[in-house]
Design a protein around this motif. Structure first.
Motif, PDB file in Angstrom:
ATOM      1  N   UNK A   1      40.405  34.426  39.170  1.00  0.00           N
ATOM      2  CA  UNK A   1      40.569  35.857  39.415  1.00  0.00           C
ATOM      3  C   UNK A   1      40.757  36.158  40.899  1.00  0.00           C
ATOM      4  N   UNK A   2      39.921  35.565  41.752  1.00  0.00           N
ATOM      5  CA  UNK A   2      40.031  35.875  43.177  1.00  0.00           C
ATOM      6  C   UNK A   2      41.249  35.218  43.803  1.00  0.00           C
ATOM      7  N   UNK A   3      41.782  34.182  43.140  1.00  0.00           N
ATOM      8  CA  UNK A   3      42.979  33.507  43.646  1.00  0.00           C
ATOM      9  C   UNK A   3      44.256  34.215  43.215  1.00  0.00           C
ATOM     10  N   UNK A   4      44.181  35.014  42.160  1.00  0.00           N
ATOM     11  CA  UNK A   4      45.372  35.620  41.561  1.00  0.00           C
ATOM     12  C   UNK A   4      45.793  36.888  42.314  1.00  0.00           C
ATOM     13  N   UNK A   5      47.114  37.029  42.538  1.00  0.00           N
ATOM     14  CA  UNK A   5      47.645  38.205  43.222  1.00  0.00           C
ATOM     15  C   UNK A   5      48.086  39.281  42.232  1.00  0.00           C
ATOM     16  N   UNK A   6      48.533  38.863  41.062  1.00  0.00           N
ATOM     17  CA  UNK A   6      48.948  39.821  40.043  1.00  0.00           C
ATOM     18  C   UNK A   6      47.712  40.516  39.469  1.00  0.00           C
ATOM     19  N   UNK A   7      47.675  41.850  39.555  1.00  0.00           N
ATOM     20  CA  UNK A   7      46.483  42.597  39.158  1.00  0.00           C
ATOM     21  C   UNK A   7      46.141  42.400  37.697  1.00  0.00           C
ATOM     22  N   UNK A   8      47.151  42.431  36.837  1.00  0.00           N
ATOM     23  CA  UNK A   8      46.898  42.299  35.406  1.00  0.00           C
ATOM     24  C   UNK A   8      46.292  40.927  35.077  1.00  0.00           C
ATOM     25  N   UNK A   9      46.878  39.880  35.650  1.00  0.00           N
ATOM     26  CA  UNK A   9      46.357  38.525  35.417  1.00  0.00           C
ATOM     27  C   UNK A   9      44.970  38.375  36.032  1.00  0.00           C
ATOM     28  N   UNK A  10      44.763  38.972  37.205  1.00  0.00           N
ATOM     29  CA  UNK A  10      43.457  38.918  37.862  1.00  0.00           C
ATOM     30  C   UNK A  10      42.383  39.509  36.959  1.00  0.00           C
ATOM     31  N   UNK A  11      42.691  40.663  36.355  1.00  0.00           N
ATOM     32  CA  UNK A  11      41.718  41.313  35.478  1.00  0.00           C
ATOM     33  C   UNK A  11      41.448  40.481  34.230  1.00  0.00           C
ATOM     34  N   UNK A  12      42.488  39.849  33.691  1.00  0.00           N
ATOM     35  CA  UNK A  12      42.297  38.994  32.516  1.00  0.00           C
ATOM     36  C   UNK A  12      41.379  37.819  32.850  1.00  0.00           C
ATOM     37  N   UNK A  13      41.584  37.206  34.026  1.00  0.00           N
ATOM     38  CA  UNK A  13      40.732  36.081  34.438  1.00  0.00           C
ATOM     39  C   UNK A  13      39.295  36.542  34.642  1.00  0.00           C
ATOM     40  N   UNK A  14      39.126  37.706  35.262  1.00  0.00           N
ATOM     41  CA  UNK A  14      37.777  38.226  35.484  1.00  0.00           C
ATOM     42  C   UNK A  14      37.084  38.522  34.158  1.00  0.00           C
ATOM     43  N   UNK A  15      37.845  39.037  33.192  1.00  0.00           N
ATOM     44  CA  UNK A  15      37.254  39.302  31.880  1.00  0.00           C
ATOM     45  C   UNK A  15      36.797  37.997  31.221  1.00  0.00           C
ATOM     46  N   UNK A  16      37.600  36.936  31.356  1.00  0.00           N
ATOM     47  CA  UNK A  16      37.200  35.635  30.808  1.00  0.00           C
ATOM     48  C   UNK A  16      35.947  35.123  31.507  1.00  0.00           C
ATOM     49  N   UNK A  17      35.871  35.364  32.823  1.00  0.00           N
ATOM     50  CA  UNK A  17      34.683  34.945  33.564  1.00  0.00           C
ATOM     51  C   UNK A  17      33.446  35.697  33.067  1.00  0.00           C
ATOM     52  N   UNK A  18      33.611  37.006  32.800  1.00  0.00           N
ATOM     53  CA  UNK A  18      32.500  37.812  32.276  1.00  0.00           C
ATOM     54  C   UNK A  18      32.050  37.272  30.916  1.00  0.00           C
ATOM     55  N   UNK A  19      33.033  36.972  30.060  1.00  0.00           N
ATOM     56  CA  UNK A  19      32.699  36.472  28.727  1.00  0.00           C
ATOM     57  C   UNK A  19      31.970  35.133  28.806  1.00  0.00           C
ATOM     58  N   UNK A  20      32.449  34.233  29.676  1.00  0.00           N
ATOM     59  CA  UNK A  20      31.808  32.926  29.817  1.00  0.00           C
ATOM     60  C   UNK A  20      30.395  33.071  30.378  1.00  0.00           C
ATOM     61  N   UNK A  21      30.228  33.971  31.362  1.00  0.00           N
ATOM     62  CA  UNK A  21      28.903  34.185  31.931  1.00  0.00           C
ATOM     63  C   UNK A  21      27.939  34.719  30.869  1.00  0.00           C
ATOM     64  N   UNK A  22      28.423  35.650  30.052  1.00  0.00           N
ATOM     65  CA  UNK A  22      27.560  36.194  28.993  1.00  0.00           C
ATOM     66  C   UNK A  22      27.213  35.103  27.975  1.00  0.00           C
TER      67      UNK A  22
END
Length: 850
Positions: free
Chosen positions: A225-246
């Motif tokens: 997420x922090x490496x991604x420049x495309x906002x949509x892809x960044x948000x998708x990666x962050x959502x996956x990170x949230x899901x994995x953390x949960x």
């Protein structure tokens, strides 16, 4: 695998060549011995055929012995000797002709292991025989295999599903890849590494799903997420990170690392959510996650710092004054807790100071901004109280003082703050006065301070600061008078003084001092190639005026560049600058093309390109050369040859560096001269004009303050407008051309050729739109150019088209007397058609013929 594939170099061998020093440095002799043994056994197993069966590594190892190996003349003899030496030192022992390896603890530091280059075992073999390595070493080596180009980690777990340690292997490789990707500067490369890491970790989850691997996956996707420049892809990666953390938290609610991953991932989503309520909700969830982590472990100052950052962001979303006040207090308390948790950690104090700087940048009230900057200064001073040798603390303190000085309106206070700013950088030199680097750093800091003040402070204040920088470098020389690198830095400082000087005397004085320092540098260290290069640059860019003095300096520059070439014959930069100097001398002396010096320049550029095919400076200047040859050549075949070479060279230069203003500008100028050769270059005239427009537009984009670039754009757009068949297209291009000329004039009101071109383009547009304001502006622009003896032929055309026949004939008379325009062009120019029914026009033409 076919034979060609089997002969390919081992990718791990290539990796080891680059990474081996770091592996040994980090893990010491264990890594070295492990590789020595495994590489030997693998090689031995390949060559023994039916003579012996090799048991698994780390259990016992069959070696035929030193003498037997020597008799067979095996290449492994040196390894046998190494193992024999290990036996003598008690690290291994021999039992019935078998080398028996004790537990891993036997690996103690020793310098007795030779480094022998043999083929490495493949990844499958390694994964089966490295199970007794310590976890950190295993993880590092797993990462190494994961990074091998062309080696599929998928093959590892596909081909070895029976291994009980597959999960550890996948987890180690996944974590290792994530950590490596975090330090990779190239976004594309990091993205691929993180994708591989995610695939490995998800494969591990398929084997065993626990909190640890979900937490690792969360960190991996967070890095995506922090490496991604495309906002949509960044948000998708962050959502996956949230899901994995949960998921990780669901397996282990006490996993504080998972809570932290959840918090930072929610923070990314909040940063990129525009809807106010959602953004606020994400911030609140982020804060809750940090608070959960702190409840588990209150002794990690980074947790407190993350909480403070999130609270500060939430404060920015609130509108209620009291709520904002409470949140800012909570923000401060969290950051304060970070330093309270570890008050001896100076980095925590520096982080607090940086946070105050960030808050100050977001604050609009001067009083509040000043307060925050003072807090930053205080925090950095606390860091320096702990360790006054920390460079970062001095730098941040200097920065905060600089910002506070900029905020102040009182001249005395500004002077005091600037003084403290300089004193802060001076302290470093006082702490280590016997170190050259202290004085060189002080010199650099003084120049930076001068640069910061140069926009407002008078020269008599700025100049001493720059001179103090030179004095600091001189102090370094007192420690080591014949240090060529300090002389080299003095030269750089003198260059800064010369460049910033407004009077020619100072420019020349410090340019000469720069030359003297560089001459001293090469005298002390005649093998110092960068000094010879800079000496050449100093002569080449000398502010001296006059053809003779300029030529002398260029000849000296040639000698310096030649010295660099003598030391380093493949130095492309030296060859390119050598070519430039020969070309400039040729131009200064108005030499004809095809002279010896001109071709010497060409050969130098070609040599530079031979040594570095990506040297865009050499490519573009060589292109200019062939463009000049084209313009001065009368033989049609050679014209085509030179124009084609120039075109190809410009294309190559721009492919390498499309951010060079000079290349784009000269490319545009070249294209404007080769319209008659569009077919030979493989384009229609319209296509060539499109390329010319692109080059002109790129020039103005890269240097918007260059009036010549805007003039070139105007001329190019005007040429294109004249080719259009549709009126609307022609009108649009004429309008754009006019705006380009107006921009050039706004930059330089005395740019009279732009005034002249503006007049002709306005009168063309007036003919299309019949707006009398356009006609009036065209006449005004034309008169303005004529007042400065510019644009007589354009004036004749404008007056003719505007119906000012007598004025047109007057200008045409002047043009013909000066023989500025071929008479055949005058007789056929459609702009002069209104004159052809007048007797005086024919008289002027006949007179010119006579």
């Amino acid at each position: 695998m076919n034979s060609s594939q089997s002969n390919d170099p081992d990718p791990l061998q290539s990796w080891l060549a680059d990474q081996w020093p770091a592996i040994v440095s980090q893990f010491g002799i264990p890594a070295k011995v492990f590789y020595s043994l495994t590489r030997y056994l693998y090689q031995l197993q390949k060559q023994t055929d039916n003579r012996v069966s090799i048991p698994p590594a780390w259990e016992y190892h069959i070696i035929f012995g030193v003498e037997f190996c020597r008799e067979l003349k095996w290449s492994e003899t040196e390894y046998a000797e190494a193992l024999d030496q290990l036996s003598r030192t008690g690290h291994v022992h021999i039992d019935n002709s078998q080398w028996v390896l004790p537990e891993h603890s036997f690996l103690v530091e020793t310098d007795s292991i030779p480094e022998i280059e043999l083929e490495l075992p493949n990844v499958i073999w390694f994964s089966r025989h490295s199970l007794r390595l310590p976890a950190d070493l295993r993880q590092a080596l797993a990462t190494a295999y994961a990074l091998i180009e062309g080696n599929s980690i998928d093959d590892v777990h596909d081909k070895t599903p029976q291994l009980t340690n597959d999960f550890d292997w996948l987890l180690g490789a996944g974590i290792g890849l994530t950590m490596h990707a975090r330090d990779v500067a190239d976004h594309a490369e990091a993205r691929l590494l993180l994708l591989k890491s995610e695939n490995l970790l998800r494969a591990g989850i398929g084997i065993s799903s626990d909190s640890k691997i979900w937490s690792a996956l969360s960190y991996c996707t967070y890095q995506q997420a922090i490496n991604e420049e495309n906002t949509e892809v960044k948000l998708e990666s962050a959502q996956r990170a949230v899901q994995a953390a949960r998921k990780s938290i669901a397996h282990d609610i006490q996993n504080d690392s998972a809570w932290i991953r959840l918090g930072v991932s929610l923070g990314i989503i909040a940063d990129h959510t525009s809807e106010f309520a959602q953004q606020k909700s994400y911030r609140e969830q982020e804060i809750e996650a940090y608070e959960k982590a702190i409840a588990i472990d209150q002794h990690d100052d980074s947790y407190w710092f993350n909480l403070g950052s999130a609270v500060g962001q939430l404060a920015n979303l609130e509108t209620d004054v009291e709520t904002v006040r409470q949140l800012r207090q909570k923000n401060f308390d969290a950051l304060q807790s970070a330093v309270d948790t570890n008050p001896k950690n100076h980095w925590a104090w520096i982080s607090l100071g940086m946070r105050y700087q960030e808050l100050a940048e977001d604050e609009h009230q001067p009083q509040e901004k000043s307060f925050l900057l003072l807090k930053s200064i205080s925090a950095n001073r606390r860091a320096l109280d702990i360790d006054r040798h920390v460079v970062a603390a001095w730098q941040n303190l200097t920065s905060s003082l600089d910002k506070l000085a900029e905020l102040s309106t009182d001249s005395n206070r500004i002077t005091a703050l600037r003084s403290q700013q300089f004193q802060a950088s001076e302290q470093a030199a006082k702490l280590a006065p016997d170190e050259i680097v202290s004085w060189t750093n002080l010199g650099t800091a003084a120049m930076c301070l001068a640069d910061a003040e140069s926009h407002s402070a008078p020269p008599e204040i700025v100049k001493p600061l720059r001179l103090q920088a030179i004095d600091a470098f001189r102090s370094a020389l007192e420690l080591e008078k014949l240090n060529p690198f300090v002389w080299f830095q003095i030269a750089n400082a003198c260059y800064d003084v010369s460049r910033a000087a407004s009077d020619s005397k100072t420019k020349i004085e410090f340019s000469n001092r720069q030359l003297e320092a560089l001459q001293m540098t090469v005298q002390i260290e005649p093998q110092f190639v960068p000094a010879w290069l800079n000496l050449g640059h100093a002569y080449r860019l000398s502010p001296e005026t006059g053809v003779e003095s300029k030529t002398d300096h260029l000849e000296n520059a040639i000698e310096a560049y030649q010295s660099a070439i003598d030391l380093e014959p493949t130095n492309s930069a030296a060859w390119a600058n050598l070519g430039w100097c020969h070309a400039m001398i040729s131009r200064l002396q108005n030499e004809e093309r095809q002279t010896q010096r001109f071709w010497t320049s060409v050969q130098a550029y070609e040599t530079a390109i031979d040594h570095d095919e990506k040297n865009d400076f050499a490519l573009s200047n060589l292109a200019i050369h062939f463009g000049e040859l084209y313009r001065h050549e009368t033989d049609p075949p050679r014209q085509v040859e030179y124009a084609t070479k120039a075109f190809d060279l410009f294309q190559r230069a721009l492919t390498i560096n499309d951010g060079s203003f000079s290349t784009w500008f000269n490319y545009c100028f070249f294209l404007s001269a080769v319209h008659d050769l569009s077919d030979e270059l493989g384009f229609t005239r319209s296509e060539l004009l499109d390329k010319q427009i692109e080059a002109a537009e790129k020039s103005t984009e890269l240097n918007a303050e260059n009036e010549n670039a805007w003039l070139m754009l105007g001329l190019t757009l005007g040429q294109s407008a004249d080719l259009q068949k549709r009126l609307t297209d022609s009108v649009l291009l004429n309008q754009r051309s006019i705006e380009a000329y107006r921009t050039a004039i706004a930059i330089d009101e005395a740019f009279f050729s732009a005034w002249s071109s503006l007049g002709i383009r306005l009168i063309y547009l007036w003919q299309m739109e019949t707006d009398d304001d356009l006609r009036a502006e065209a006449l005004e622009a034309t008169h303005h150019a004529l007042e400065n003896n510019e644009g007589h032929y354009n004036a004749a055309c404008v007056f003719a088209l505007a119906g000012e026949i007598e004025k047109s004939l007057e200008q045409l008379d002047w043009v013909l007397q000066q023989n500025l325009v071929p008479i055949d062009h005058i007789k056929t120019d459609p702009d002069l058609k209104p004159l052809r029914d007048h007797e005086r026009f024919h008289q002027l033409i006949n007179r010119n013929h006579t």
